[in-house]
Scaffold this active site. Structure first.
Site, PDB file in Angstrom:
ATOM      1  CG  ASP A  38      50.606  36.262  39.601  1.00 36.84           C
ATOM      2  OD1 ASP A  38      50.923  37.442  39.898  1.00 36.84           O
ATOM      3  OD2 ASP A  38      51.424  35.317  39.683  1.00 36.84           O
TER       4      ASP A  38
ATOM      5  CD  GLN B 292      59.385  36.830  32.236  1.00 37.09           C
ATOM      6  OE1 GLN B 292      59.481  36.212  31.187  1.00 37.09           O
ATOM      7  NE2 GLN B 292      60.109  36.522  33.286  1.00 37.09           N
ATOM      8  CG  ASN B 293      54.725  36.330  37.374  1.00 43.28           C
ATOM      9  OD1 ASN B 293      55.232  35.713  36.442  1.00 43.28           O
ATOM     10  ND2 ASN B 293      55.170  36.243  38.615  1.00 43.28           N
TER      11      ASN B 293
ATOM     12  CB  CYS C  97      36.808  43.297  20.318  1.00 42.75           C
ATOM     13  SG  CYS C  97      36.625  42.682  18.643  1.00 42.75           S
TER      14      CYS C  97
ATOM     15  CG  HIS D  36      54.772  38.777  29.362  1.00 41.90           C
ATOM     16  ND1 HIS D  36      55.417  37.622  29.704  1.00 41.90           N
ATOM     17  CD2 HIS D  36      55.625  39.433  28.522  1.00 41.90           C
ATOM     18  CE1 HIS D  36      56.610  37.570  29.101  1.00 41.90           C
ATOM     19  NE2 HIS D  36      56.762  38.653  28.395  1.00 41.90           N
TER      20      HIS D  36
ATOM     21  CB  SER E  92      62.810  29.507  32.262  1.00 45.16           C
ATOM     22  OG  SER E  92      61.834  30.077  31.397  1.00 45.16           O
TER      23      SER E  92
ATOM     24  CG  ASN F  20      64.948  30.568  38.708  1.00 43.62           C
ATOM     25  OD1 ASN F  20      63.814  31.003  38.869  1.00 43.62           O
ATOM     26  ND2 ASN F  20      65.263  29.738  37.730  1.00 43.62           N
ATOM     27  CE  LYS F  21      61.469  24.958  43.625  1.00 43.66           C
ATOM     28  NZ  LYS F  21      60.171  24.316  43.393  1.00 43.66           N
TER      29      LYS F  21
ATOM     30  N   PRO G 218      50.611  27.308  38.956  1.00 44.51           N
ATOM     31  CG  PRO G 218      49.588  26.009  37.299  1.00 44.51           C
ATOM     32  CD  PRO G 218      49.283  26.897  38.467  1.00 44.51           C
ATOM     33  CG  ASP G 219      56.836  26.787  36.623  1.00 44.00           C
ATOM     34  OD1 ASP G 219      56.250  25.789  36.153  1.00 44.00           O
ATOM     35  OD2 ASP G 219      58.013  26.730  37.044  1.00 44.00           O
ATOM     36  CG  PHE G 220      54.213  29.596  31.775  1.00 49.91           C
ATOM     37  CD1 PHE G 220      52.963  29.595  31.172  1.00 49.91           C
ATOM     38  CD2 PHE G 220      54.540  30.651  32.618  1.00 49.91           C
ATOM     39  CE1 PHE G 220      52.061  30.616  31.391  1.00 49.91           C
ATOM     40  CE2 PHE G 220      53.642  31.685  32.842  1.00 49.91           C
ATOM     41  CZ  PHE G 220      52.409  31.674  32.235  1.00 49.91           C
ATOM     42  NE  ARG G 221      59.026  28.391  28.222  1.00 55.15           N
ATOM     43  CZ  ARG G 221      58.337  29.522  28.381  1.00 55.15           C
ATOM     44  NH1 ARG G 221      58.225  30.065  29.574  1.00 55.15           N
ATOM     45  NH2 ARG G 221      57.762  30.129  27.353  1.00 55.15           N
TER      46      ARG G 221
HETATM   47  P1  OAD Z   1      58.837  29.535  33.348  1.00 50.82           P
HETATM   48  O1  OAD Z   1      57.843  28.482  33.723  1.00 50.82           O
HETATM   49  O2  OAD Z   1      59.408  29.492  31.987  1.00 50.82           O
HETATM   50  O3  OAD Z   1      60.068  29.513  34.363  1.00 50.82           O
HETATM   51  C1  OAD Z   1      59.864  29.459  35.751  1.00 50.82           C
HETATM   52  C2  OAD Z   1      61.221  29.335  36.435  1.00 50.82           C
HETATM   53  O4  OAD Z   1      61.020  29.437  37.837  1.00 50.82           O
HETATM   54  C3  OAD Z   1      61.937  28.025  36.169  1.00 50.82           C
HETATM   55  O5  OAD Z   1      63.318  28.279  35.964  1.00 50.82           O
HETATM   56  C4  OAD Z   1      61.701  27.225  37.472  1.00 50.82           C
HETATM   57  O6  OAD Z   1      62.769  26.346  37.759  1.00 50.82           O
HETATM   58  C5  OAD Z   1      61.656  28.333  38.479  1.00 50.82           C
HETATM   59  N1  OAD Z   1      60.837  28.059  39.674  1.00 50.82           N
HETATM   60  C6  OAD Z   1      59.640  27.439  39.754  1.00 50.82           C
HETATM   61  N2  OAD Z   1      59.162  27.474  41.019  1.00 50.82           N
HETATM   62  C7  OAD Z   1      60.092  28.138  41.756  1.00 50.82           C
HETATM   63  C8  OAD Z   1      60.193  28.509  43.137  1.00 50.82           C
HETATM   64  N3  OAD Z   1      59.236  28.217  44.015  1.00 50.82           N
HETATM   65  N4  OAD Z   1      61.299  29.175  43.535  1.00 50.82           N
HETATM   66  C9  OAD Z   1      62.281  29.484  42.640  1.00 50.82           C
HETATM   67  N5  OAD Z   1      62.244  29.162  41.346  1.00 50.82           N
HETATM   68  C10 OAD Z   1      61.164  28.508  40.897  1.00 50.82           C
HETATM   69  O7  OAD Z   1      58.129  30.940  33.671  1.00 50.82           O
HETATM   70  P2  OAD Z   1      58.521  32.385  33.105  1.00 50.82           P
HETATM   71  O8  OAD Z   1      59.990  32.513  32.943  1.00 50.82           O
HETATM   72  O9  OAD Z   1      57.789  33.371  33.930  1.00 50.82           O
HETATM   73  O10 OAD Z   1      54.243  34.361  28.734  1.00 50.82           O
HETATM   74  O11 OAD Z   1      57.854  32.338  31.664  1.00 50.82           O
HETATM   75  C11 OAD Z   1      57.949  33.442  30.826  1.00 50.82           C
HETATM   76  C12 OAD Z   1      56.725  33.606  29.978  1.00 50.82           C
HETATM   77  O12 OAD Z   1      56.465  32.385  29.267  1.00 50.82           O
HETATM   78  C13 OAD Z   1      55.443  33.844  30.745  1.00 50.82           C
HETATM   79  O13 OAD Z   1      55.256  35.196  31.082  1.00 50.82           O
HETATM   80  C14 OAD Z   1      54.388  33.375  29.782  1.00 50.82           C
HETATM   81  C15 OAD Z   1      55.045  32.143  29.251  1.00 50.82           C
HETATM   82  O14 OAD Z   1      54.696  31.792  27.952  1.00 50.82           O
HETATM   83  C16 OAD Z   1      53.044  34.652  28.255  1.00 50.82           C
HETATM   84  O15 OAD Z   1      52.047  34.121  28.637  1.00 50.82           O
HETATM   85  C17 OAD Z   1      53.047  35.709  27.198  1.00 50.82           C
HETATM   86 ZN    ZN Z   2      34.780  44.080  17.960  1.00 55.06          ZN
END
Ligand code: OAD
Ligand code: ZN
Length: 317
Positions: free
Chosen positions: A110, A107-108, A135, A127, A200, A223-224, A34-37
């Site tokens: 994985d 940023q991934n 630790c 990231h 995002s 991007n979507k 899953p993505d985050f947002r």
């Molecule tokens: P987000 O979840 O914020 O954004 C994901 C983006 O990808 C959104 O704009 C979705 O619409 C789009 N999306 C999802 N599935 C898609 C697909 N199959 N094809 C095209 N677009 C798609 O994720 P990030 O921007 O990576 O940080 O988040 C940034 C950082 O926030 C992460 O690295 C993480 C999080 O907190 C840490 O953990 C430090």
């Molecule tokens: Zn320690």
């Protein structure tokens, strides 16, 4: 797919210009992570059960210091080794094979870019990653094998000072790896084609990279949804669609589609068939969190001293 024309992009690639990628969680959702947002399927909208003061607290270093349980509940789901790379990841590999990959800023955490065969010299894991752990107090390293073993019994802690141990993924409140800054210093002026995918663009400093490239750069958004300032420059190309769909389309135009499909199919065979859709994965995580919550209730009954509200108040300041 809603797109503007790929003509300028294809011309530049055919001229031999190199591509720099700026990746986010959306490039891996089709692998089952899953993505985050994203509303509903994103990780942050499914964390209610952890009683976090705010969703991002699960990746916040100060919160982790007080209560690492939330992070360790999720970590089992996100650990690498269970997900195969997507078509989009193999598009990056094709650019590398053709000698036209400049860099992959991701940023991934994985590690799917690595699994797809991208060499270390090209990857900047902004990231961090799960590759190493330490630790949070004395910084002593712990092997991933030991972390995995200790995780089954509770929260891994340091054998020297008893501090909590966490993977070297960058939490809110922590600095980005040195490689991020050194590579970007060198690359910044030299990005001719930027492909920004599956992000995002909300987390800085990563989010500002696409706006720092020179004015003649061809910036492509795969991007979507429309994000950041993409679309504001005359050379921008918007591909508002899935990342895999974008990879398939670009590969078709460049006549790389046979290679792309072969790589992808081999990857599926090698790293396991894609078992779960994002939705199934999200449901699995919800179940895990529910179990955790039920366990919490039992724990709380057993230990009436636990004062969560104090902690929440503290984090709100
Ligand atoms: P987000 O979840 O914020 O954004 C994901 C983006 O990808 C959104 O704009 C979705 O619409 C789009 N999306 C999802 N599935 C898609 C697909 N199959 N094809 C095209 N677009 C798609 O994720 P990030 O921007 O990576 O940080 O988040 C940034 C950082 O926030 C992460 O690295 C993480 C999080 O907190 C840490 O953990 C430090
Ligand atoms: Zn320690």
């Amino acid at each position: 797919m809603s797109t503007t024309s790929f003509d300028n992009l294809v011309k530049a690639i055919k001229k031999g210009k190199k591509v720099t990628f700026f990746n986010g969680a959306g490039i891996s959702t089709s692998a089952g992570i899953p993505d985050f947002r994203s509303p509903d399927t994103g990780l942050y909208s499914n964390l209610a059960k952890l009683n976090l003061p705010y969703a991002e607290a699960v990746f916040d270093i100060e919160y982790f210091r007080e209560d690492p349980k939330a992070f360790y509940t999720l970590v089992k789901e996100l650990m690498p080794g269970q997900f195969p790379p997507t078509k989009f990841h193999y598009l990056l590999k094709l650019f590398q094979d053709k000698g036209q990959l400049k860099r992959v800023y991701t940023q991934n955490i994985d590690t799917l870019e690595r699994l797809a065969g991208i060499d270390d010299e090209y990857i900047v894991e902004a990231h961090g990653s799960f590759a190493s752990n330490r630790c949070i107090d004395c910084k002593k390293e712990m092997s991933s094998e030991t972390v995995k073993k200790l995780m089954n019994k509770g929260i891994p802690s340091c054998e020297t000072c008893d501090g909590y141990v966490k993977p070297d993924i960058v939490f809110f409140g922590e600095g980005l790896p040195e490689k991020f800054f050194s590579c970007w210093n060198g690359d910044c002026e030299d990005v001719d084609i930027a492909i920004i995918a599956g992000t995002s663009l909300t987390v800085h400093p990563f989010a500002s990279l696409p706006s720092e490239v020179h004015k003649n750069c061809i910036r492509v958004l795969a991007n979507k949804e429309k994000v950041g300032d993409l679309g504001s420059r005359k050379n921008d190309i918007l591909a508002v669609c899935g990342c895999d769909e974008f990879a398939e389309k670009l590969a078709r135009i460049l006549q790389w589609d046979v290679e792309l499909n072969k790589m992808y199919e081999d990857g599926q065979k090698k790293y396991g068939k894609q078992e779960n859709s994002t939705e199934e994965k999200t449901n699995e995580i919800k179940t895990k969190l529910k179990e955790n919550d039920e366990k919490d209730v039992k724990d709380e009954e057993a230990n009436e001293n636990e004062d969560v509200s104090k902690l929440v108040e503290k984090l709100k300041i």
